[in-house]
Design an enzyme around this catalytic site. Structure first.
Site: not given
Length: 763
Positions: A524-525, A614, A442, A652, A16, A440, A703
């Protein structure tokens, strides 16, 4: 001889490296030159990894997103960033995330930042792209600087380069008109820029260019099909050879058009469109190459190489040198290197192939086709043994789980009463104000959280110490929310590494990698868990954490769960049974957790289904089958509770307007969705659909580091109230806050709570 190539390589790095370089730069802790140097090092390493191929992709590397890269190459910048001066890369990050680096010399021109570009899912993957923006006045101008730089590096490294670009029709299709104009009206303006880009490649001595047109696997009306004919006729005077690439699905009614376009080769996804290989081979001109995606570019299971050769060998005999082989799509969607995994169970590891191993598989297939199977007999034998080991493993199959699936009936998915009756009972218990506020799930994953988790995994912190550390963070989150004045609280998810991995770690039938990271967006991974066998829940997974959080406050505390469809779609899923069967298994497991939370006194339970859309097939004709089992899986999970228990779900960064009836059919009491980046555009569906339950349209784009103002939030909610009765509206962020810092979260939520109070005064 068969030709080998790759459509794209993971750009984040095996460790990463790109993620950390980006985040360090954005914080102002490293220079732009250092960031660019990291990109150059990664590109060089990735080309070296692909040295065994006949062609390696160039231009697939992006600092944030390949679609955004194409927008800059085409000179299509949103009006709001065109006046900014300074480095091109900083302007690029402004579009991607609302601002560039802290302390960049030209950052002051941005004031507090600009509106970030809209972000949505890349076809049916968990990758997010930045949506191109158009209007009737949009013009295009070529900026090949990114490709110039990368081609020069590739040339110096001796790479046989195949530049990768997004094709003109797919680019327009992926974008959005910000007015009432027709996107296709821009085709005559964009084609000269593409022609100039192809001329540039010719001048650089490039032989082949990969031009991606993935929309050919979707349902296209006559005008979009005609756009392909128009576009490629206009580009037919080029001197460079074009390999037109499709992936993620079947061509179906677009097959004839694709085969007749004046290009030099066509790539099709033979994992999803295996039955079309022979049809395409028969219809392509005799001068065109056929590239087949024989290796799955989106999953991590080993390819059955002997089975693949059974259909590749006759094809090779027919096509000869006209046959190319590759992964089905870019390897962006897979982790980099299985050899990095030192802790993964050896048996399960033997069933897997990450990006580098997929390229090895490609090399074995090419060796067998070019020189006969005997030339790679050892590799084929080892592969066959691994395939059989997985097929016959008792770890994969659980008779008790299969029996539970057989007992599923319609009653499992039905609430005792309809929403109006439930809402009345829930209101009496929760006693919430108008425009109730919540988040939401976290809260920021602080350095303290990460350090404690790292110590625990390394054995430097025992279970009691880890629990105490997480409870301190939970207490902090609760107290911060109480100070802010939020109405329904969350525990902050300090103990969770990832919303899917956390649950997978506690379910039988899952395995986990250490370094199996894939890019979701920007820096973001995610590390998808590996769903290899039948799923069951040995014990409660969240109850003790939520009970502790509830003990810290008198306000309602939400139990936070990830739903079965999202766990499925964000995992590497087994390919030896229907996805629907795996989803039902997950539904039964998460249902047990829901019921245990209710027994523990939790009155609000959120079951996130961020990835519902998705999983939709790319063709609407196939949607109903998917939506039927996906919605039923959610209902099985959620609907065993009493009327008094309020069920929330969250979705989302996807387009939901065309599946709003199915979302309503989920029958969640409250749904929260992303709407801030799209300026409440997602609520257009409610102009024609009377959504029956409560809804929280997100008003804080988490984001982006930008802080939404009170007035901005009020205006967004007023837009929402034009479609949804005010008494059924909630106020919340777009998504979880784990990726943000507390110093960003507190002022944003302060404004959000103040906005809710302002709205209440008008009720």
């Amino acid at each position: 001889m068969v030709t080998t190539h790759n459509l794209g390589f993971p750009r984040i790095g095996a460790k990463r490296e790109l993620k950390f370089a980006l985040e360090t730069y954005w914080k102002g802790q490293s220079s732009r030159d250092e960031l660019k140097a990291t990109g150059k090092q990664l590109r060089a390493r990735h080309w070296e990894n692909q040295a065994k191929l006949d062609f390696a992709p160039v231009g697939d590397f992006a600092f944030y997103d390949q679609v955004l890269d194409m927008s800059f190459t085409l000179g299509n910048l949103p009006e709001r960033v065109r006046g900014f001066h300074g480095d091109r890369l900083d302007n690029y990050f402004r579009v991607a995330r609302g601002r560039s680096a802290h302390g960049a010399e030209d950052h002051s021109a941005c004031c507090g930042g600009v509106a970030a570009g809209e972000m949505t899912k890349w076809f049916d993957t968990n990758y997010h792209y930045i949506v191109p923006e158009f209007d009737a006045a949009t013009n295009f101008s070529l900026d090949p600087s990114r490709l110039i730089e990368q081609l020069a590096e590739a040339s110096a490294a001796g790479v046989k380069a195949k530049p990768v670009i997004i094709g003109p029709v797919s680019y327009l299709w992926l974008g959005k008109a910000k007015d009432d104009s027709d996107k296709l009206a821009l085709l005559p303006r964009i084609l000269p820029v593409y022609a100039a880009l192809l001329d540039y490649f010719t001048a650089q001595g490039i032989e082949w260019v990969q031009i991606d047109e993935p929309v050919l696997v979707t349902e296209l009306d006559a005008k979009w099909r005609e756009a392909f004919v128009t576009a490629y006729d206009a580009l037919s005077a080029r001197r460079v050879r074009l390999l037109l690439a499709t992936y993620f699905g079947q061509l179906k009614d677009n097959l004839e058009v694709a085969c007749q376009l004046p290009v030099d080769g066509l790539h099709i996804d033979a994992i999803n469109a295996r039955d079309e290989v022979a049809l395409v081979a028969a219809q392509l001109p005799d001068s065109a190459v056929l590239s087949v995606g024989a290796i799955n570019g989106r999953n991590i299971w080993k390819t059955d190489l002997n089975a693949a050769l059974e259909w590749l060998e006759p094809l090779h005999q027919t096509l000869g040198d006209r046959l190319w082989i590759a992964p089905s799509c870019s390897l962006l969607h897979t982790p980099v290197d299985l050899n990095s995994e030192q802790k993964l169970d050896a048996g399960i590891k033997s069933w897997l192939a990450f990006a580098l191993q997929k390229l090895d598989e490609l090399t074995v297939l090419a060796g067998a086709l070019n020189n006969g199977r005997a030339s790679v007999a050892g590799a084929l034998a080892a592969n066959a043994a691994a395939i059989e080991s997985r097929r016959s493993s008792p770890r994969v199959h659980n008779p008790a789980v299969k029996a539970a699936i057989a007992r599923i009936d319609a009653a499992l998915g039905k609430r005792a009463s309809g929403y109006p009756q439930r809402a009345e009972k829930q209101a009496a218990i929760l006693n919430l104000p108008a425009f109730p506020t919540t988040t939401i799930g976290s809260f920021p994953q602080t350095g303290e959280i990460r350090h404690a988790r790292s110590q625990f995994k390394a054995g430097e912190l025992d279970a009691a110490g880890y629990k105490a550390a997480m409870e301190r963070e939970i207490t902090r989150s609760v107290k911060e929310q109480e100070a802010l004045g939020l109405d329904v609280l969350v525990h902050g998810e300090a103990e969770r590494n990832d919303m899917v991995e956390y649950f997978g770690e506690q379910l039988d039938g899952y395995a986990f990698s250490q370094f199996g990271w894939v890019q979701s967006y920007g820096s973001r991974c995610v590390k998808p868990p590996i769903l290899f066998g039948d799923i069951s829940r040995p014990k409660a997974m969240t109850v003790e954490w939520i009970k502790y959080a509830q003990s810290q406050t008198a306000k309602p505390m939400k139990g936070m769960l990830t739903g079965p469809v999202t766990i499925l779609n964000w995992s590497f899923v087994r390919d030896d049974q229907p996805r629907s069967t795996s989803c039902y298994q997950l539904a039964l497991a998460i249902r047990e957790e829901v019921l245990d939370l209710e027994k523990a006194g939790v009155r609000v339970i959120q079951i996130d289904e961020a990835a519902l859309r998705e999983g939709l097939p790319l063709r609407k004709s196939q949607w109903n089958e998917y939506l039927q089992w996906a919605v039923e899986s959610f209902r099985i999970t959620a609907n065993g509770v009493k009327d008094e228990t309020q069920i929330h779900t969250h979705m989302c960064y996807s387009e939901f307007n065309d599946i709003i009836a199915s979302i309503a059919d989920m029958d969640a009491d409250v749904i929260t969705i992303e709407t801030s980046r799209s300026d409440m555009e997602l609520l257009d569906a409610f102009d024609h659909f009377n959504y029956p339950n409560e809804i929280g349209p997100g008003v804080y784009d988490i984001h982006s580091p930008n802080i939404p103002s009170l007035d901005h939030i009020v205006q967004l909610m007023k837009k929402a109230a034009e479609r949804i009765p005010a008494e059924r509206l909630w106020v919340n962020p777009d998504c979880g806050l784990k990726t943000r810092a507390w110093e960003e979260v507190i002022p944003a939520l302060t404004n959000m709570v103040a906005a809710a109070k302002t709205l209440r005064q008008a009720v």
